[in-house]
Structures are given as C-alpha cells and as structure tokens.
Design a protein around this motif. Structure first.
Motif, PDB file in Angstrom:
ATOM      1  N   ARG A 105       0.832  -1.214   0.000  1.00 37.45           N
ATOM      2  CA  ARG A 105       0.000   0.000   0.000  1.00 37.45           C
ATOM      3  C   ARG A 105       0.865   1.263   0.000  1.00 37.45           C
ATOM      4  O   ARG A 105       0.492   2.284  -0.570  1.00 37.45           O
ATOM      5  N   GLN A 106       2.032   1.163   0.633  1.00 35.32           N
ATOM      6  CA  GLN A 106       2.914   2.332   0.674  1.00 35.32           C
ATOM      7  C   GLN A 106       3.780   2.466  -0.581  1.00 35.32           C
ATOM      8  O   GLN A 106       4.408   3.517  -0.785  1.00 35.32           O
ATOM      9  N   HIS A 107       3.848   1.391  -1.393  1.00 34.04           N
ATOM     10  CA  HIS A 107       4.736   1.412  -2.563  1.00 34.04           C
ATOM     11  C   HIS A 107       4.027   0.872  -3.805  1.00 34.04           C
ATOM     12  O   HIS A 107       4.661   0.240  -4.656  1.00 34.04           O
ATOM     13  N   ALA A 108       2.741   1.145  -3.910  1.00 34.91           N
ATOM     14  CA  ALA A 108       1.939   0.512  -4.967  1.00 34.91           C
ATOM     15  C   ALA A 108       2.366   0.945  -6.368  1.00 34.91           C
ATOM     16  O   ALA A 108       2.087   0.249  -7.343  1.00 34.91           O
ATOM     17  N   ASP A 109       3.076   2.075  -6.454  1.00 33.20           N
ATOM     18  CA  ASP A 109       3.526   2.529  -7.769  1.00 33.20           C
ATOM     19  C   ASP A 109       4.792   1.810  -8.226  1.00 33.20           C
ATOM     20  O   ASP A 109       5.203   1.936  -9.376  1.00 33.20           O
ATOM     21  N   GLU A 110       5.408   1.042  -7.317  1.00 36.75           N
ATOM     22  CA  GLU A 110       6.693   0.408  -7.653  1.00 36.75           C
ATOM     23  C   GLU A 110       6.569  -1.063  -8.043  1.00 36.75           C
ATOM     24  O   GLU A 110       7.433  -1.600  -8.730  1.00 36.75           O
ATOM     25  N   PHE A 111       5.532  -1.740  -7.534  1.00 34.27           N
ATOM     26  CA  PHE A 111       5.436  -3.183  -7.790  1.00 34.27           C
ATOM     27  C   PHE A 111       4.036  -3.692  -7.492  1.00 34.27           C
ATOM     28  O   PHE A 111       3.217  -2.984  -6.898  1.00 34.27           O
ATOM     29  N   ASP A 112       3.781  -4.930  -7.920  1.00 31.64           N
ATOM     30  CA  ASP A 112       2.581  -5.661  -7.509  1.00 31.64           C
ATOM     31  C   ASP A 112       3.009  -7.042  -7.052  1.00 31.64           C
ATOM     32  O   ASP A 112       4.167  -7.432  -7.223  1.00 31.64           O
ATOM     33  N   ALA A 113       2.086  -7.780  -6.442  1.00 31.03           N
ATOM     34  CA  ALA A 113       2.485  -9.067  -5.858  1.00 31.03           C
ATOM     35  C   ALA A 113       1.356 -10.083  -5.888  1.00 31.03           C
ATOM     36  O   ALA A 113       0.176  -9.732  -5.850  1.00 31.03           O
ATOM     37  N   VAL A 114       1.755 -11.352  -5.990  1.00 34.55           N
ATOM     38  CA  VAL A 114       0.855 -12.488  -5.774  1.00 34.55           C
ATOM     39  C   VAL A 114       1.380 -13.221  -4.542  1.00 34.55           C
ATOM     40  O   VAL A 114       2.536 -13.661  -4.531  1.00 34.55           O
ATOM     41  N   LEU A 115       0.552 -13.302  -3.512  1.00 34.70           N
ATOM     42  CA  LEU A 115       0.949 -13.985  -2.279  1.00 34.70           C
ATOM     43  C   LEU A 115       0.197 -15.304  -2.193  1.00 34.70           C
ATOM     44  O   LEU A 115      -1.020 -15.337  -2.371  1.00 34.70           O
ATOM     45  N   ILE A 116       0.912 -16.389  -1.929  1.00 41.49           N
ATOM     46  CA  ILE A 116       0.256 -17.670  -1.703  1.00 41.49           C
ATOM     47  C   ILE A 116       0.550 -18.108  -0.266  1.00 41.49           C
ATOM     48  O   ILE A 116       1.709 -18.188   0.141  1.00 41.49           O
ATOM     49  N   ALA A 117      -0.519 -18.317   0.480  1.00 38.74           N
ATOM     50  CA  ALA A 117      -0.383 -18.664   1.896  1.00 38.74           C
ATOM     51  C   ALA A 117      -0.148 -20.170   2.052  1.00 38.74           C
ATOM     52  O   ALA A 117      -0.352 -20.950   1.116  1.00 38.74           O
ATOM     53  N   ASP A 118       0.287 -20.555   3.240  1.00 37.25           N
ATOM     54  CA  ASP A 118       0.549 -21.974   3.523  1.00 37.25           C
ATOM     55  C   ASP A 118      -0.687 -22.846   3.272  1.00 37.25           C
ATOM     56  O   ASP A 118      -0.561 -24.024   2.934  1.00 37.25           O
ATOM     57  N   ASP A 119      -1.885 -22.284   3.440  1.00 34.47           N
ATOM     58  CA  ASP A 119      -3.112 -23.061   3.196  1.00 34.47           C
ATOM     59  C   ASP A 119      -3.527 -23.054   1.720  1.00 34.47           C
ATOM     60  O   ASP A 119      -4.592 -23.575   1.366  1.00 34.47           O
ATOM     61  N   GLY A 120      -2.704 -22.441   0.873  1.00 36.69           N
ATOM     62  CA  GLY A 120      -2.969 -22.453  -0.563  1.00 36.69           C
ATOM     63  C   GLY A 120      -3.782 -21.266  -1.060  1.00 36.69           C
ATOM     64  O   GLY A 120      -3.946 -21.090  -2.273  1.00 36.69           O
ATOM     65  N   SER A 121      -4.301 -20.448  -0.145  1.00 34.15           N
ATOM     66  CA  SER A 121      -5.114 -19.311  -0.586  1.00 34.15           C
ATOM     67  C   SER A 121      -4.223 -18.260  -1.262  1.00 34.15           C
ATOM     68  O   SER A 121      -3.071 -18.068  -0.896  1.00 34.15           O
ATOM     69  N   ILE A 122      -4.826 -17.598  -2.248  1.00 33.74           N
ATOM     70  CA  ILE A 122      -4.072 -16.660  -3.089  1.00 33.74           C
ATOM     71  C   ILE A 122      -4.594 -15.243  -2.878  1.00 33.74           C
ATOM     72  O   ILE A 122      -5.803 -15.020  -2.850  1.00 33.74           O
TER      73      ILE A 122
END
Ligand code: ADP
Length: 319
Positions: A281-298
C-alpha cells in the motif's frame, strides 16, 4: 506455452549463478543480443559469485573491506535501500547463517540455538560501513555478505537494457524460473507467465499477462532439506536466524525493476501477508504481488488483479 510468431527466435540455455537460464530474443539482432546477454551473465557471475574464491564478493568477504566495482556497488547500495525499506527483512549479511544451515554447500544441518544466537550478534546491515563516495564496503566483525538475493533480478534487468541497445523489441529471460519480459510477444500479445504452485512446482496456480517487467518468485519450496519430519528452506528471517515461517509459501513480485522485484520477493516472504500488504500500500507505484499462503489461498494486489487469471478464487488486496 505455444507462441505464434512470424520469425524464429534465437534462444540459448546456459547454466550460471547456480541455475538454468534461458535467454530468448526475437527479430533482427537477436543473435547479437543473446551473445551479449550471455557475456553479461558470465561477467556478473564472476563478480558476484560467493561460490568462487576469486570473485569480487568472495575477496571482500575474505579481506573484510574492499573498494567495489560499479555493478557490485550498485547492488550493495540497492540492497541497503531495500534493507531499510523492509525493516531489515531483506539483509545481505545473512550469509554466515546460510552457511551454518548448510545452504551454501548442501551440507545441510540444523544449527544449535547457541550457534544461531552467536551468528545473530553479527547479522544486520547496520553493522556494515558503506562509503558511497569511494564505493568502499567494510564489513563488521564476523560478517560476510551475499548479493544472491538480488543478483538475478539485477542481471535480468541488465539483459533488458542490452535488448534495448540491440534494438530487440521482443524477448525474455528466465533465470531459474524467474522471468523478465521485454516488450510484448512478437505478435503484439502480452507475455503469459505462470505462477508456480508451491505445493507442486510442476503445476501452476495462475497466469500473469504482462509486458516489460520482471516476475520473480521466492518460495520455501525452491531449496530446502528435511530433518526429523521438519522442512527447512533457504529464506532466512534475519531477526530469528531461522528459515522464515510467516505463513506464506510463496511471494511473486511483478515490477519493471528486476533488482527490486528480486529483493522484495525475499523480503515480503519473510514479512508475511499482513506486513506485505501494508508494504505494498505504501509502494503501490513500484510493484505488484501475488501472495500464496501456507493453506494455498491466493491474494493479488489490485494493480495486477486484471492481469492475473486462475482456476482458483483469489482475494484482491486493495489500497
Ligand atoms: P534462489 O532462486 O537462488 O533460491 P532467492 O531469491 O529465492 O534465490 O533467494 C536465495 C538467496 O537469497 C540466497 O543467495 C540467500 O543467500 C539469500 N537470502 C536468504 N535469505 C535472505 C534474506 N532474508 N535477505 C537477503 N538475502 C537472503
């Protein structure tokens, strides 16, 4: 994936920086650009490799201080910037911990708590003395550094610059699964980059449609060992000296800046989902991300929500 192209690309597979790499360039000058890219990879590998005793970084680690060449200096200053920005989650001084866990020579072992505690005393980029006028880095007592957390992203970024220099409008490089794409596909379509399933790296959980950016993943599944039923992976939390256990199984960063993408994939993996979302949220102009949690949720940050497709439902992280 199948590509519909009007001309055959030049593609070369090489082994460097401890990983398989594939460089692909389409169109005029493709051959020259791929040759130049291969030379650049070899040059940077010789500079940065901790595996060869006569690299610049190995000589720095042996001597405790060194005046660095332009590329190493750039990498150190970026590493320090990312270290500060991520509250220390990314830290090039974890190298002695990587050694203690056996990740540098595959002599895997779980270090004792007292060994970890002793090494943590010397862990921290705040103990480095960096003189950015003379490009001189002086290590603190007991310290050694490894730029491996950003070297591949920096290298892929350099290859994109070479593609520009050679007038290659369409090309890509895969550095051990980390992708950096240049322009669009030759037919004008976006590149399609798969996001690996951390549970089974033969599978993908989704696809990103992108142009002109690095797509770099850090996951606990990439390098690990098992002992007494516990899995230990190679991304170290600099605050504990142990493999990060933040609830995430992989972090994929999408950014035009390869160095940043590489560093942040490690840092956000260490930080965990909540802090990672906050950081974005503080650096949204610099990058984006896909996070995958240990339970498989994205979870996917808003900026690439439309570019990401998956059979699985996913949460959108919004500003
Ligand atoms: P690879 O694809 O080679 O496994 P990664 O980008 O996933 O590379 O990260 C592994 C590299 O990062 C190693 O060179 C390791 O020394 C370094 N590393 C591990 N933990 C950290 C950390 N918290 N901060 C910075 N570098 C790290």
């Amino acid at each position: 994936s199948v590509q519909t192209n009007t001309e055959e690309p030049v593609s070369r597979e090489i082994f460097a920086m401890d990983t398989y790499m594939i460089i692909t360039a389409y169109g005029e000058n493709g051959q020259e650009a791929v040759d130049a890219a291969e030379q650049e990879i070899d040059r940077l590998d010789a500079l940065l490799s901790t595996g060869s005793a006569d690299s610049e970084i190995s000589r720095l680690n042996a001597a405790g201080t060194a005046q660095l060449s332009e590329d190493s200096a750039e990498l150190v200053s970026r590493a320090l910037e990312i270290n500060r920005g991520t509250g220390g989650a990314f830290d090039i001084t974890v190298y002695p911990l990587m050694q203690a866990w056996g990740f540098t020579d595959e002599a895997y072992q779980v270090p004792s708590d007292s060994t970890i505690a002793a090494l943590l005393e010397h862990t921290g980029s705040d103990q480095l003395d960096w003189d950015d006028d003379s490009n001189t880095l002086t290590l603190g007592d007991g310290q050694a550094v490894d730029l491996g957390g950003i070297a591949k992203g920096y290298t892929s970024g350099r290859i994109m610059e070479l593609f520009d220099e050679y007038g290659v409008q369409s090309g890509l490089v895969s550095l051990g699964g980390n992708m950096h794409v240049h322009g669009t596909k030759p037919d004008g379509d976006k590149w399609r980059v798969g996001v690996q399933d951390p549970e089974n790296s033969e599978n993908i959980v989704g696809v990103l449609e992108v142009t002109d950016c690095a797509v770099i993943t850090s996951g606990g599944y990439e390098r690990y060992f098992e002992q007494n039923g516990t899995t230990y992976h190679h991304i170290i939390d600099p605050s504990t000296g142990k493999p990060a256990d933040s609830g995430l199984s992989s972090v994929t960063i999408v950014s035009a800046d390869g160095t940043l993408a590489d560093g942040l994939s490690t840092a956000l993996f260490v930080m965990g989902a909540d802090k990672a979302a906050e950081y974005w949220r503080q650096h949204a102009d610099e990058f984006d991300a896909v996070l995958i949690a240990d339970d498989g949720s994205i979870s996917v940050t808003e900026g690439i929500a439309d570019a990401f497709s998956s059979d699985q439902s996913f949460e959108i992280i919004s500003r």
